[in-house]
Motif scaffolding. Structure first.
Motif, PDB file in Angstrom:
ATOM      1  N   SER A 237       0.824  -1.215   0.000  1.00 52.97           N
ATOM      2  CA  SER A 237       0.000   0.000   0.000  1.00 52.97           C
ATOM      3  C   SER A 237       0.858   1.264   0.000  1.00 52.97           C
ATOM      4  CB  SER A 237      -0.914   0.015   1.232  1.00 52.97           C
ATOM      5  OG  SER A 237      -1.661   1.212   1.287  1.00 52.97           O
ATOM      6  N   GLY A 238       0.568   2.170  -0.923  1.00 50.89           N
ATOM      7  CA  GLY A 238       1.272   3.436  -1.034  1.00 50.89           C
ATOM      8  C   GLY A 238       2.546   3.331  -1.862  1.00 50.89           C
ATOM      9  N   PHE A 239       3.215   2.156  -1.858  1.00 53.89           N
ATOM     10  CA  PHE A 239       4.484   1.979  -2.584  1.00 53.89           C
ATOM     11  C   PHE A 239       4.273   1.391  -3.975  1.00 53.89           C
ATOM     12  CE2 PHE A 239       5.839   1.906   1.866  1.00 53.89           C
ATOM     13  CZ  PHE A 239       6.933   2.761   1.844  1.00 53.89           C
ATOM     14  N   GLY A 240       3.079   0.880  -4.233  1.00 56.62           N
ATOM     15  CA  GLY A 240       2.882   0.198  -5.494  1.00 56.62           C
ATOM     16  C   GLY A 240       3.676  -1.097  -5.524  1.00 56.62           C
ATOM     17  N   LEU A 241       4.305  -1.369  -6.663  1.00 61.18           N
ATOM     18  CA  LEU A 241       5.142  -2.564  -6.795  1.00 61.18           C
ATOM     19  C   LEU A 241       6.507  -2.255  -6.166  1.00 61.18           C
ATOM     20  CD1 LEU A 241       4.844  -5.401  -7.937  1.00 61.18           C
ATOM     21  CD2 LEU A 241       5.787  -4.584 -10.089  1.00 61.18           C
ATOM     22  N   LEU A 242       6.842  -2.991  -5.092  1.00 62.16           N
ATOM     23  CA  LEU A 242       7.999  -2.664  -4.251  1.00 62.16           C
ATOM     24  C   LEU A 242       8.993  -3.826  -4.226  1.00 62.16           C
ATOM     25  CD1 LEU A 242       9.404  -0.909  -1.988  1.00 62.16           C
ATOM     26  CD2 LEU A 242       7.967  -2.183  -0.367  1.00 62.16           C
ATOM     27  N   VAL A 243      10.286  -3.455  -4.194  1.00 61.41           N
ATOM     28  CA  VAL A 243      11.370  -4.418  -3.985  1.00 61.41           C
ATOM     29  C   VAL A 243      12.183  -3.946  -2.785  1.00 61.41           C
ATOM     30  CG1 VAL A 243      13.500  -5.442  -4.893  1.00 61.41           C
ATOM     31  CG2 VAL A 243      11.527  -5.122  -6.401  1.00 61.41           C
ATOM     32  N   GLU A 244      12.436  -4.870  -1.843  1.00 58.62           N
ATOM     33  CA  GLU A 244      13.293  -4.587  -0.690  1.00 58.62           C
ATOM     34  C   GLU A 244      14.489  -5.533  -0.710  1.00 58.62           C
ATOM     35  OE1 GLU A 244      10.208  -2.853   2.716  1.00 58.62           O
ATOM     36  OE2 GLU A 244      10.933  -4.929   2.837  1.00 58.62           O
ATOM     37  N   VAL A 245      15.660  -4.976  -0.391  1.00 60.19           N
ATOM     38  CA  VAL A 245      16.902  -5.757  -0.375  1.00 60.19           C
ATOM     39  C   VAL A 245      17.567  -5.579   0.980  1.00 60.19           C
ATOM     40  CG1 VAL A 245      19.156  -6.156  -1.434  1.00 60.19           C
ATOM     41  CG2 VAL A 245      17.207  -5.477  -2.864  1.00 60.19           C
ATOM     42  N   ASN A 246      17.878  -6.710   1.626  1.00 59.51           N
ATOM     43  CA  ASN A 246      18.605  -6.697   2.896  1.00 59.51           C
ATOM     44  C   ASN A 246      20.092  -6.833   2.592  1.00 59.51           C
ATOM     45  OD1 ASN A 246      19.778  -7.282   5.416  1.00 59.51           O
ATOM     46  ND2 ASN A 246      17.904  -8.240   6.150  1.00 59.51           N
TER      47      ASN A 246
END
Length: 311
Positions: A237-246
């Protein structure tokens, strides 16, 4: 012919006269007498002292001695061959370890980015120095071949341990350098919104922006600023299509408003690897990427990571 005889005190001499034929006959008699005496001595020596040498039993004894000697020679030859085989096997093992060290050295040279020619593992090491003569005691206690091989083996083992440790240190440093956050999250684009307080584009009211925005062409690549593991790839929500990298050490980066994700959860990515295609999904006014940096869950100003030099 005359023969002069002198006594042992050299006080008197006596001359004997005679013909050459008579003198030759006398000399021949003397020689025949000496030959007869020599033959008699040889006969009695072989007859009494070595009588068994000319018997069948003596010949058999000599044959037995010769056979025993031949067996001893065969045993010595077999033992020598075993030792040679063991040395060849040992040398083969050392050669294999040297080949491994050369390969490891070449890999470390490439990892460390050493200058060409500084460490050439295809050539023998250059050595030298003044001649140092050994003392008599040192010269007497020379190392045997097996001692030399054992000493070489110990040196190789020590070098292997040192190179393995160096390899791990360089690998750890490489991983740390790759996970060091630095650079832009896009290959092409421009900064359209900074981190911090700003006017919300939808409400016009003051708002807080936890990241930075880079605008660009729709479908252009969004890239990772450091190596890491993908922990989120999907809508939010709010970010659209999101990718997170640790990235480890408490660091996490977010890449939002994408048009398409190119990675999935669990993927290991490297610095500069494409994560998504730029889009305008979620709460967005146009094609751009919303980029965030979090340290231990707390938002950080991405500018200090974007503009610092990569290691």
């Amino acid at each position: 012919m005359k023969i002069i005889v002198v006594d042992e005190k050299y006080s008197r001499t006596r001359t004997l006269a005679g013909s050459s034929v008579g003198f030759g006959m006398m000399l021949g008699c003397v020689l025949l007498l000496m030959a007869a005496l020599g033959s008699s001595a040889t006969y009695f020596w072989m007859k009494r002292g070595h009588a068994d040498f000319l018997t069948q039993e003596g010949v058999a004894n000599w044959k037995q001695v010769i056979e025993l000697q031949q067996q001893d020679i065969g045993i010595v030859r077999q033992q020598t061959q075993h030792q040679v085989d063991a040395l060849m096997l040992r040398m083969s093992e050392l050669q294999g370890r040297l080949t491994r060290l050369d390969a490891l050295g070449e890999r470390l040279t490439a990892k460390a980015k050493l200058n060409d020619g500084e460490f050439d593992f295809s050539e023998a090491p250059a050595i030298g120095g003044p001649q140092d003569l050994m003392t008599s005691d040192e010269a007497f206690h020379q190392l045997t071949l097996m001692d030399a091989i054992d000493e070489l083996s110990g040196q190789i083992e020590s070098r292997e341990q040192q190179l393995d440790l160096l390899d791990r240190l360089i690998s750890n440093r490489t991983i740390y350098d790759d996970s060091f956050l630095a650079g832009l999250p896009v290959r092409k684009g421009w900064l359209s919104s900074r981190y911090g307080r700003r006017t919300d584009p939808f409400t016009g009211r003051p708002a807080w922006h936890n990241g930075v925005d880079f605008a660009g062409k729709r479908g252009s690549e969004v890239i990772s600023v450091a190596a890491g593991v993908v922990v989120w790839s999907g809508k939010r929500s709010g970010f659209g299509l999101l990718v997170e990298v640790n990235h480890g050490n408490g660091y996490l980066t977010r890449y939002a408003h994408n048009e398409e994700s190119l990675v999935k959860v669990g993927d290991i990515v490297s610095r500069g690897e494409a994560l998504a295609k730029m889009g305008s999904s979620g709460r967005s006014t146009g094609p751009h990427v919303h980029f965030e940096v979090l340290k231990d869950g707390q938002p950080q100003d991405p500018a200090k990571y974007i503009y610092r030099a990569s290691k």
